[in-house]
Design a protein around this motif. Structure first.
Motif, PDB file in Angstrom:
ATOM      1  N   TYR A 274      61.281  93.997  51.976  1.00 44.03           N
ATOM      2  CA  TYR A 274      60.698  94.047  53.327  1.00 44.03           C
ATOM      3  C   TYR A 274      59.216  94.363  53.196  1.00 44.03           C
ATOM      4  O   TYR A 274      58.829  95.505  52.988  1.00 44.03           O
ATOM      5  CB  TYR A 274      61.388  95.104  54.191  1.00 44.03           C
ATOM      6  N   PRO A 286      66.911  98.578  59.170  1.00 45.79           N
ATOM      7  CA  PRO A 286      67.483  97.250  58.909  1.00 45.79           C
ATOM      8  C   PRO A 286      69.009  97.244  59.013  1.00 45.79           C
ATOM      9  O   PRO A 286      69.685  98.248  58.755  1.00 45.79           O
ATOM     10  CB  PRO A 286      67.030  96.955  57.481  1.00 45.79           C
ATOM     11  N   LYS A 287      69.539  96.083  59.343  1.00 46.63           N
ATOM     12  CA  LYS A 287      70.986  95.951  59.523  1.00 46.63           C
ATOM     13  C   LYS A 287      71.748  95.994  58.199  1.00 46.63           C
ATOM     14  O   LYS A 287      72.927  96.342  58.172  1.00 46.63           O
ATOM     15  CB  LYS A 287      71.292  94.640  60.256  1.00 46.63           C
ATOM     16  N   ASP A 288      71.076  95.623  57.099  1.00 51.90           N
ATOM     17  CA  ASP A 288      71.762  95.590  55.799  1.00 51.90           C
ATOM     18  C   ASP A 288      71.580  96.882  55.005  1.00 51.90           C
ATOM     19  O   ASP A 288      71.761  96.909  53.784  1.00 51.90           O
ATOM     20  CB  ASP A 288      71.261  94.405  54.973  1.00 51.90           C
ATOM     21  N   ILE A 289      71.261  97.958  55.689  1.00 51.15           N
ATOM     22  CA  ILE A 289      70.980  99.212  54.985  1.00 51.15           C
ATOM     23  C   ILE A 289      72.242  99.852  54.404  1.00 51.15           C
ATOM     24  O   ILE A 289      72.176 100.634  53.460  1.00 51.15           O
ATOM     25  CB  ILE A 289      70.249 100.206  55.940  1.00 51.15           C
ATOM     26  N   GLN A 291      75.168  97.914  53.465  1.00 54.64           N
ATOM     27  CA  GLN A 291      76.045  96.778  53.188  1.00 54.64           C
ATOM     28  C   GLN A 291      76.922  96.970  51.944  1.00 54.64           C
ATOM     29  O   GLN A 291      77.910  96.262  51.764  1.00 54.64           O
ATOM     30  CB  GLN A 291      75.210  95.506  53.021  1.00 54.64           C
ATOM     31  N   PHE A 292      76.581  97.929  51.069  1.00 56.05           N
ATOM     32  CA  PHE A 292      77.373  98.133  49.847  1.00 56.05           C
ATOM     33  C   PHE A 292      78.561  99.044  50.128  1.00 56.05           C
ATOM     34  O   PHE A 292      78.497  99.930  50.991  1.00 56.05           O
ATOM     35  CB  PHE A 292      76.520  98.741  48.737  1.00 56.05           C
ATOM     36  N   GLU A 293      79.633  98.838  49.381  1.00 56.83           N
ATOM     37  CA  GLU A 293      80.801  99.714  49.425  1.00 56.83           C
ATOM     38  C   GLU A 293      81.077 100.260  48.021  1.00 56.83           C
ATOM     39  O   GLU A 293      80.992  99.515  47.047  1.00 56.83           O
ATOM     40  CB  GLU A 293      82.031  98.936  49.933  1.00 56.83           C
ATOM     41  N   LYS A 295      79.959 103.563  50.543  1.00 51.24           N
ATOM     42  CA  LYS A 295      78.692 103.749  51.248  1.00 51.24           C
ATOM     43  C   LYS A 295      77.654 104.514  50.430  1.00 51.24           C
ATOM     44  O   LYS A 295      76.455 104.240  50.533  1.00 51.24           O
ATOM     45  CB  LYS A 295      78.924 104.482  52.580  1.00 51.24           C
ATOM     46  N   ASN A 298      74.802 102.833  48.379  1.00 49.67           N
ATOM     47  CA  ASN A 298      73.600 102.288  48.997  1.00 49.67           C
ATOM     48  C   ASN A 298      72.359 103.132  48.704  1.00 49.67           C
ATOM     49  O   ASN A 298      71.244 102.608  48.659  1.00 49.67           O
ATOM     50  CB  ASN A 298      73.799 102.181  50.513  1.00 49.67           C
ATOM     51  N   ASN A 302      71.228  99.887  46.717  1.00 51.36           N
ATOM     52  CA  ASN A 302      70.878  98.901  47.728  1.00 51.36           C
ATOM     53  C   ASN A 302      69.360  98.888  47.893  1.00 51.36           C
ATOM     54  O   ASN A 302      68.768  99.864  48.369  1.00 51.36           O
ATOM     55  CB  ASN A 302      71.551  99.244  49.056  1.00 51.36           C
ATOM     56  N   THR A 304      67.390  97.673  50.013  1.00 52.80           N
ATOM     57  CA  THR A 304      66.917  97.942  51.379  1.00 52.80           C
ATOM     58  C   THR A 304      66.895  99.432  51.672  1.00 52.80           C
ATOM     59  O   THR A 304      65.897  99.978  52.169  1.00 52.80           O
ATOM     60  CB  THR A 304      67.815  97.225  52.399  1.00 52.80           C
TER      61      THR A 304
END
Length: 397
Positions: A274, A286-289, A291-293, A295, A298, A302, A304
């Motif tokens: 970004y 951000p919406k993809d903050i 997204q990893f499992e 949680k 991240n 992640n 982001t």
């Protein structure tokens, strides 16, 4: 004179009737004093402290340069070009045959196979030299530390506390070298199974390597300050005498934590996801903050969220330093403490500006290197502030 001698003789006869006792008393009174051995010449504490302090300061400067070289090595993606490690150092290839041999060894590892299959021997020489300089500079730090340490120890320049500090610093230097190779090994392993994977060192090991360098640098610098510019004892008197010591320690900790979060940004190339500020794209969050499992992954895996965390920590650090500067504007402080707080304030905003500029320009090597070096410079000022208020006392008016 004769009368005086007769009086003393009569006094001895009165007190000591025995002639043998009288003779013993006379011999005791005129017994010569034994000559004292010559005093051993000791080095003055001030002279020893100056010498040791300058040595500590020189070591901290060398660590500063090593961090800068490490940043350039990472940004030019040169860190995986040397695929072996030897304690006493690898010799640089001396002829074309040796260069070809090194290049062939590099071709056996993931970075060449998955990313750099197109590079030429001349391009390989550049990335090899970057990593070689970084390693050899690290070994130079070891020599610059060990040789004076042995001399100062033998000559008695170290007090008991300094001896312990020197042992700790020497251990950290050795561990830092091992940590560097442990980090590089993570990028040479065959763990990149997905064709979309980018061969790189583990961000956890990279952060550990950088954290160890920052700790080593801080210890060298703080001990140099203790020897060269000892903190003044000062009493601050006022109706609302605010104890700023906890805030200075918190600020120092936040500078360190923000820098380590920056290592995760570098390790994941999170500075490229970004490239806008203050928002991240069109959103504040951000919406993809997440997204990893699971949680919690991240936080460190992640890109982001790693960039988001670095932004939050950076803003928090600048805010704390600004608050420290505002709270101490009208407070009685030693002159050097005032200078240190002002310097930290200027550097904090400079570092924030560098960070945003680096992000908006898609992480060019010169700006990114300046940003990494700026973090260490900011930590230097935070350590200086903490040092200067070490003996600060407060007294209500």
């Amino acid at each position: 004179m004769l009368r005086l001698m007769c009086q003393r003789a009569n006094l001895l006869k009165t007190k000591f009737p025995s002639r043998r006792l009288q003779q013993a008393v006379v011999e005791t009174q005129i017994k010569p004093i034994a000559p004292q051995p010559p005093a051993v010449k000791h080095i003055s504490n001030a002279k020893a402290d100056r010498a040791v302090g300058k040595w500590f300061l020189g070591c901290s400067g060398m660590v500063f340069v090593a961090v800068g070289l490490g940043g350039v090595t990472r940004l030019t993606e040169s860190g995986l070009s040397m695929v072996t490690w030897k304690l006493m150092g690898e010799h640089m290839p001396r002829n074309q045959e040796e260069w070809v041999k090194e290049f062939e060894e590099y071709q056996q590892y993931p970075e060449f196979k998955m990313k750099n299959a197109h590079i030429t021997l001349e391009e390989f020489k550049f990335i090899y030299m970057m990593e070689y300089m970084h390693r050899m500079w690290g070994r130079a730090i070891g020599a610059f530390f060990l040789i004076p340490a042995a001399y100062f120890w033998k000559k008695g320049y170290f007090c008991a506390r300094t001896k312990k500090v020197v042992l700790v610093l020497g251990t950290l230097i050795g561990l830092q070298g091992l940590m560097g190779w442990y980090m590089v090994k993570s990028g040479l392993e065959n763990r990149f199974d997905n064709p979309n994977d980018v061969p790189r060192v583990s961000q956890y090991r990279l952060a550990s390597h950088l954290a160890a360098a920052f700790v080593l640098y801080s210890l060298f610098l703080s001990n140099a300050m203790s020897k060269l510019i000892p903190a003044d004892k000062f009493v601050s008197i006022g109706k609302r005498a605010l104890n700023i010591k906890p805030l200075t320690h918190l600020t120092k900790g936040m500078v360190f934590l923000t820098a380590i979060s920056g290592a995760f940004v570098a390790g994941l190339d999170a500075g490229l996801v970004y490239n806008s500020f203050p928002k991240m794209g069109d959103d504040w969050i951000p919406k993809d903050i997440l997204q990893f499992e699971p949680k919690h992954k991240n936080i460190t895996e992640n890109p982001t969220m790693v960039q988001f965390n670095h932004r939050v920590l950076g803003i928090t650090t600048v805010s704390l330093i600004t608050a420290l500067w505002m709270l101490t504007r009208r407070q009685q402080l030693p002159k050097r403490a005032r200078w240190a707080i002002n310097a930290a304030m200027v550097m904090a905003w400079t570092q924030a500006t560098l960070g945003v500029t680096t992000l908006l320009n898609y992480v060019p090597v010169p700006l990114a290197t300046a940003h990494q070096s700026g973090s260490l410079l900011l930590l230097s000022f935070a350590v200086w502030v903490s040092h200067e208020v070490r003996f600060l006392k407060y007294m209500p008016k």
